[in-house]
Design a protein around this motif. Structure first.
Motif, PDB file in Angstrom:
ATOM      1  N   PHE A 499       0.863  -1.178   0.000  1.00 30.49           N
ATOM      2  CA  PHE A 499       0.000   0.000   0.000  1.00 30.49           C
ATOM      3  C   PHE A 499       0.901   1.230   0.000  1.00 30.49           C
ATOM      4  O   PHE A 499       1.772   1.368   0.858  1.00 30.49           O
ATOM      5  N   ASN A 500       0.694   2.127  -0.961  1.00 29.98           N
ATOM      6  CA  ASN A 500       1.650   3.198  -1.150  1.00 29.98           C
ATOM      7  C   ASN A 500       1.023   4.362  -1.911  1.00 29.98           C
ATOM      8  O   ASN A 500       0.228   4.155  -2.825  1.00 29.98           O
ATOM      9  N   ILE A 501       1.374   5.622  -1.501  1.00 33.84           N
ATOM     10  CA  ILE A 501       1.045   6.799  -2.307  1.00 33.84           C
ATOM     11  C   ILE A 501       2.147   6.934  -3.350  1.00 33.84           C
ATOM     12  O   ILE A 501       3.286   7.258  -3.030  1.00 33.84           O
ATOM     13  N   LYS A 502       1.819   6.634  -4.574  1.00 32.75           N
ATOM     14  CA  LYS A 502       2.826   6.602  -5.626  1.00 32.75           C
ATOM     15  C   LYS A 502       3.264   8.009  -6.039  1.00 32.75           C
ATOM     16  O   LYS A 502       4.445   8.270  -6.240  1.00 32.75           O
ATOM     17  N   SER A 503       2.323   8.934  -6.193  1.00 32.37           N
ATOM     18  CA  SER A 503       2.677  10.284  -6.638  1.00 32.37           C
ATOM     19  C   SER A 503       1.668  11.290  -6.106  1.00 32.37           C
ATOM     20  O   SER A 503       0.512  10.960  -5.832  1.00 32.37           O
ATOM     21  N   VAL A 504       2.142  12.534  -5.969  1.00 36.05           N
ATOM     22  CA  VAL A 504       1.318  13.657  -5.521  1.00 36.05           C
ATOM     23  C   VAL A 504       1.540  14.783  -6.520  1.00 36.05           C
ATOM     24  O   VAL A 504       2.637  15.339  -6.608  1.00 36.05           O
ATOM     25  N   THR A 505       0.526  15.120  -7.297  1.00 31.26           N
ATOM     26  CA  THR A 505       0.677  16.132  -8.347  1.00 31.26           C
ATOM     27  C   THR A 505      -0.498  17.110  -8.321  1.00 31.26           C
ATOM     28  O   THR A 505      -1.557  16.816  -7.763  1.00 31.26           O
ATOM     29  N   HIS A 506      -0.292  18.258  -8.939  1.00 31.41           N
ATOM     30  CA  HIS A 506      -1.377  19.224  -9.084  1.00 31.41           C
ATOM     31  C   HIS A 506      -1.206  19.945 -10.407  1.00 31.41           C
ATOM     32  O   HIS A 506      -0.127  19.936 -11.011  1.00 31.41           O
ATOM     33  N   THR A 507      -2.264  20.574 -10.875  1.00 35.76           N
ATOM     34  CA  THR A 507      -2.210  21.368 -12.098  1.00 35.76           C
ATOM     35  C   THR A 507      -2.265  22.844 -11.732  1.00 35.76           C
ATOM     36  O   THR A 507      -2.640  23.213 -10.627  1.00 35.76           O
ATOM     37  N   GLY A 508      -1.887  23.688 -12.663  1.00 37.88           N
ATOM     38  CA  GLY A 508      -1.905  25.123 -12.402  1.00 37.88           C
ATOM     39  C   GLY A 508      -0.580  25.615 -11.869  1.00 37.88           C
ATOM     40  O   GLY A 508       0.449  24.929 -11.942  1.00 37.88           O
ATOM     41  N   THR A 509      -0.587  26.809 -11.297  1.00 42.07           N
ATOM     42  CA  THR A 509       0.638  27.443 -10.831  1.00 42.07           C
ATOM     43  C   THR A 509       1.109  26.814  -9.523  1.00 42.07           C
ATOM     44  O   THR A 509       0.379  26.074  -8.862  1.00 42.07           O
ATOM     45  N   ASP A 510       2.346  27.146  -9.144  1.00 45.64           N
ATOM     46  CA  ASP A 510       2.918  26.665  -7.884  1.00 45.64           C
ATOM     47  C   ASP A 510       2.696  27.666  -6.754  1.00 45.64           C
ATOM     48  O   ASP A 510       3.419  27.656  -5.759  1.00 45.64           O
ATOM     49  N   TYR A 511       1.702  28.524  -6.906  1.00 42.86           N
ATOM     50  CA  TYR A 511       1.374  29.529  -5.894  1.00 42.86           C
ATOM     51  C   TYR A 511       0.023  29.193  -5.263  1.00 42.86           C
ATOM     52  O   TYR A 511      -0.956  28.947  -5.970  1.00 42.86           O
ATOM     53  N   PHE A 512      -0.025  29.213  -3.933  1.00 42.74           N
ATOM     54  CA  PHE A 512      -1.238  28.888  -3.195  1.00 42.74           C
ATOM     55  C   PHE A 512      -1.585  30.074  -2.291  1.00 42.74           C
ATOM     56  O   PHE A 512      -0.761  30.512  -1.489  1.00 42.74           O
TER      57      PHE A 512
END
Length: 817
Positions: A499-512
């Motif tokens: 059991f594993n979180i393989k990847s963590v990604t997001h779309t859009g800019t790198d500003y939150f």
């Protein structure tokens, strides 16, 4: 009779054409207010100029039925563009609220000598072409501020305006290729950005940029057949070259003897691959080399048998001398001494990372550590897979001593690692190669300890296991730049599902954008979690925490719930997690003042399988926080739905320190760096401010204020003494205010009004008054008697006539931690 017949056909055809048209009554306004724009607004249909508005800012036009693109432009001030569906024989009302954010002309920018994003270092011409949507080229009459920078440091631009000119056709072209080449080479490794400002004969404004790489080096390659099949044909095979620092992929076909050439490659790490088959056997080759001069490369086509016999994938058999960009010699430098000391401190960590996984009867493991400079260190191991096996599990970690210091700096010590899983016949079942610098934001991203964390990949082998087979695990690591601070690759193949979180990604800019305490976001941002989990395991809970990137301290929990509203199961192994604040998770962060520039999100997923609890954790890549500006800062203009005063931490502090030096503020950045009409306002470090003098009687509308100083100047030019005094005060106030701002080391530049051409005033009238105190229009002369003035930190553009733009120097801001 034939004449009457032709006349009837003509009348019918005319009536038919008329029936295929509709009418649009265009009404133009300044910004979002109900200030009629007045006369002089140019109206375009599908890129073609069709007329100018009357004194009420209105124009009625007849257009073809169907979808039409209407553009309204008040030259040098504001614009708007809308799409309307026109019905036959129908009158449509179209209100257009023009804003400065839409002023720039919509064009495509290209340089024919830049091919696939690369400019050959031996280029002989540099011509900039601007093309409208209609396909028509744009003819320019004015240009300024041509400059170029390395994208790693956009605070250090090099002015190259003197190296260009406009041709009689209005095309921007370089006139000193040799000097331009020297400037580009001097900017060093990486992607370059070219930027310029220009105007056309209709006062259309262009502020364009183009990103490209400089192609400095070439690879002269040769394929070689493997020991396992010396007769393998080498001709007419496709070799692929991939630039690991960008999105450049080039393919070349070998000649009959297996030779190939890749010319004009940007400096940096390149990956060369090729695959071919003979019968049921697959032969591949792979090379990852740093291009810092011309090189000769031999690619050995291998199958699994050759790998097991320790045949190398490639050899750099000769280096060809070139004077374009010599290899860096850092011997005895301060940098080397520092890296040597850090390398000695690795000690126990080096030993611990040398044997993360152990080979057993039901697993195959490798451990690879970077060694000699620019030389791949490699290991391989085979796993015996019984007939009938459906899946095997690849588990791996990659760690680098280059993180954090040298990865965060995006340094030249950009180590390369490779991990592959191959079947007996040479087929690739898994392949992953990265430069360590790219993993700052690209998967698998570096966690805070300089590791990817444990990553799990399920590999389907069901089509291969009619009988027992051997699967080969291959890994390599290459120290780039020197032999210190290596990168470690540890991997194992087994039959155990995990059991594993393989990847963590997001779309859009790198500003939150982080809302004020007890407030929420308007626009949401979501991360996608790709999972590996055993069959039958059920995800029971998802949590996400917002952390300080520098020390991992928790700022707040943004998700903590079973799959549902903020954690949505897309499929059995995919979760979308919304990390922005909503009514159930209002911000608990004290943000006045903000304490953090760099942030990250930490995710935890829990599941259950037959009563056994399974869980895993994984962090996102570092992100940048945006904070609402201080309440004490006065504003003007109209607010965006998601708010438009989002600032970097350093900008927040700058505003407090320099509040007395700036008029009211309009836009900084949209929420999460969303584009709200200002492409440059994405980092929270660009500030639009009002004029230093207000002539609107308190309305404080930038467009109206510009029109008033325009009319006062036109009147002063004709001899009006009172208006001359008003213009003088305006110019002196602007000079003083701009001197104060441009004199700060935290300010990279200030963009000021240039003054658009009109019936009363020539192009650049406001700049002329600023710099000389003089304005000439035909035989009319306005002399303010205030002397000359110049500030190299100030530039002039007609897309900034209704405001000033402050570009803060990111490097000198306090954007730490």
């Amino acid at each position: 009779m034939p004449t009457m017949k032709r006349l009837g056909i003509l009348v019918f055809f005319t009536l038919f054409l008329s029936a295929c048209k509709g009418t649009i009554n265009v009404a133009t306004y300044l910004e979002q207010a109900d200030f009629p724009a007045g006369s002089g607004v140019v109206i375009y249909v599908a890129g073609e100029r069709v007329g100018v508005t009357d004194a009420e800012g209105k124009l009625s036009i007849e257009v073809d039925a169907g979808e039409q693109t209407i553009r309204a432009l008040l030259p040098g001030l504001v614009a708007d563009e809308k799409i309307i569906t026109v019905e036959e024989n129908t009158i449509h009302q179209l209100d257009m609220h023009m804003v400065s954010g839409k002023l720039l002309e919509p064009v495509d920018v290209s340089v024919p000598s830049i091919i696939n994003g690369v400019l050959a270092a031996d280029f002989t011409e540099f011509v900039i072409q601007l093309t409208r949507d209609s396909g028509k080229p744009t003819s320019l009459i004015y240009f300024d501020y041509l400059r170029v920078a390395n994208n790693k440091n956009l605070d250090n631009w090099v002015d190259i305006t003197s190296l260009f000119r406009l041709t009689e056709e209005g095309v921007l072209t370089a006139i000193d290729i040799e000097s331009l080449n020297r400037v580009l080479v001097g900017l060093g490794f990486g992607e370059l950005r070219f930027s310029f400002y220009a105007e056309d004969e209709f006062a259309g404004v262009y502020a364009e940029q183009l990103d490209f790489y400089l192609g400095l080096h070439s690879v002269y390659g040769q394929l070689a057949s493997p020991p396992s099949k010396t007769s393998l044909p080498l001709g007419e095979l496709t070799v692929q070259a991939k630039y690991l620092a960008g999105d450049i992929v080039i393919k070349q076909v070998t000649d009959t003897a297996g030779a190939f050439i890749f010319e004009h490659l940007p400096a940096g790490s390149w990956e060369f691959t090729i695959t071919t088959t003979s019968g049921d056997i697959i032969y591949t080759s792979f090379a990852s080399i740093i291009m810092n001069r011309n090189k000769q490369l031999t690619l050995n086509l291998l199958t699994t048998e050759d790998l097991l016999n320790d045949v190398p994938y490639y050899e750099v058999v000769h280096t060809i001398t070139t004077s374009a960009l010599p290899e860096l010699n850092l011997a005895n430098s301060v940098v080397v001494k520092k890296r040597q000391d850090l390398d000695k401190e690795l000690g126990a960590k080096r030993e611990a990372l040398s044997s993360v996984y152990v080979t057993s009867s039901d697993s195959a493991s490798i451990s690879v550590i970077g060694g000699a400079v620019d030389t791949a260190q490699k290991k391989l191991q085979s796993l015996s897979v019984p007939a009938g096996t459906e899946t095997i599990t690849l588990t791996y970690t990659v760690d680098t001593a280059e993180y954090p210091a040298y990865v965060l700096d995006q340094s030249m010590f950009n180590d390369v690692w490779l991990l592959m899983v191959n079947s007996e016949n040479g087929a690739s079942l898994f392949s992953q190669s990265r430069q360590v610098n790219s993993q700052l934001y690209s998967e698998p991203v570096w966690q805070s300890n300089g590791s990817t964390g444990e990553i799990v990949e399920k590999i389907d082998v069901s089509a291969l296991t009619a009988t027992d087979i051997n699967i080969t695990l291959y890994g390599s690591s290459t120290n780039i730049g020197d032999s210190y601070l290596p990168t470690y690759v540890n991997a194992t193949l087994s039959f155990e599902p995990k059991f594993n979180i393989k990847s963590v990604t997001h779309t859009g800019t790198d500003y939150f954008s982080i809302p004020r305490h007890n407030e929420t976001n308007i626009y949401s941002k979501t991360y996608r979690l790709e999972m590996n989990k055993p069959t039958g395991a059920t995800i029971t809970k998802v949590s996400a925490k917002l952390l300080q990137n520098s020390n991992g301290n928790e700022l707040m929990t943004v998700v903590d719930e079973a799959p549902g509203i903020k954690a949505v199961l897309i499929d059995d192994e995919t979760i979308d997690v919304t990390v922005t604040m909503n009514q159930n998770y209002t911000s608990s962060i004290q943000s006045q003042p903000p304490t953090q520039h760099m942030i990250r999100y930490s995710f935890r997923v829990e599941s259950e399988l037959n009563g056994t609890k399974l869980d895993d954790e994984k962090d996102s890549a570092p992100m940048k926080a945006l904070w609402l500006i201080p309440d004490s800062i006065s504003r003007f203009g109209f607010r965006d739905k998601g708010k438009d005063g989002w600032a970097a931490k350093g900008t927040y502090e700058w505003l407090l320190s320099n509040a007395e030096s700036i008029p009211e503020v309009n836009d900084i950045s949209g929420e999460h760096s969303r584009n709200i009409g200002h492409l440059t306002h994405r980092r929270g470090t660009d500030i639009d401010i009002y004029h230093f003098t207000d002539l609107t009687g308190g309305v404080r509308n930038g467009s109206l204020n510009y029109q008033l100083i325009h009319s006062k100047t036109a009147s002063a030019l004709l001899g009006n003494i009172a208006d001359r005094a008003t213009v003088t005060d305006w110019i002196l106030s602007a000079r003083s205010g701009l001197d104060t701002l441009a004199g700060l080391n935290t300010v990279a530049e200030v963009i000021s009004a240039r003054g658009a051409p009109s019936l009363e005033l020539p192009s650049g009238w406001l700049r002329s008054l600023m710099e000389t105190g003089l304005l000439t229009n035909g035989t009319d002369i306005l002399n303010l008697d205030i002397g000359t003035w110049n500030n190299t930190g100030v530039t002039y553009r007609n897309d900034h006539n209704d405001h000033y733009h402050i570009d803060l120097n990111d490097t000198n801001l306090n954007n730490q931690p």
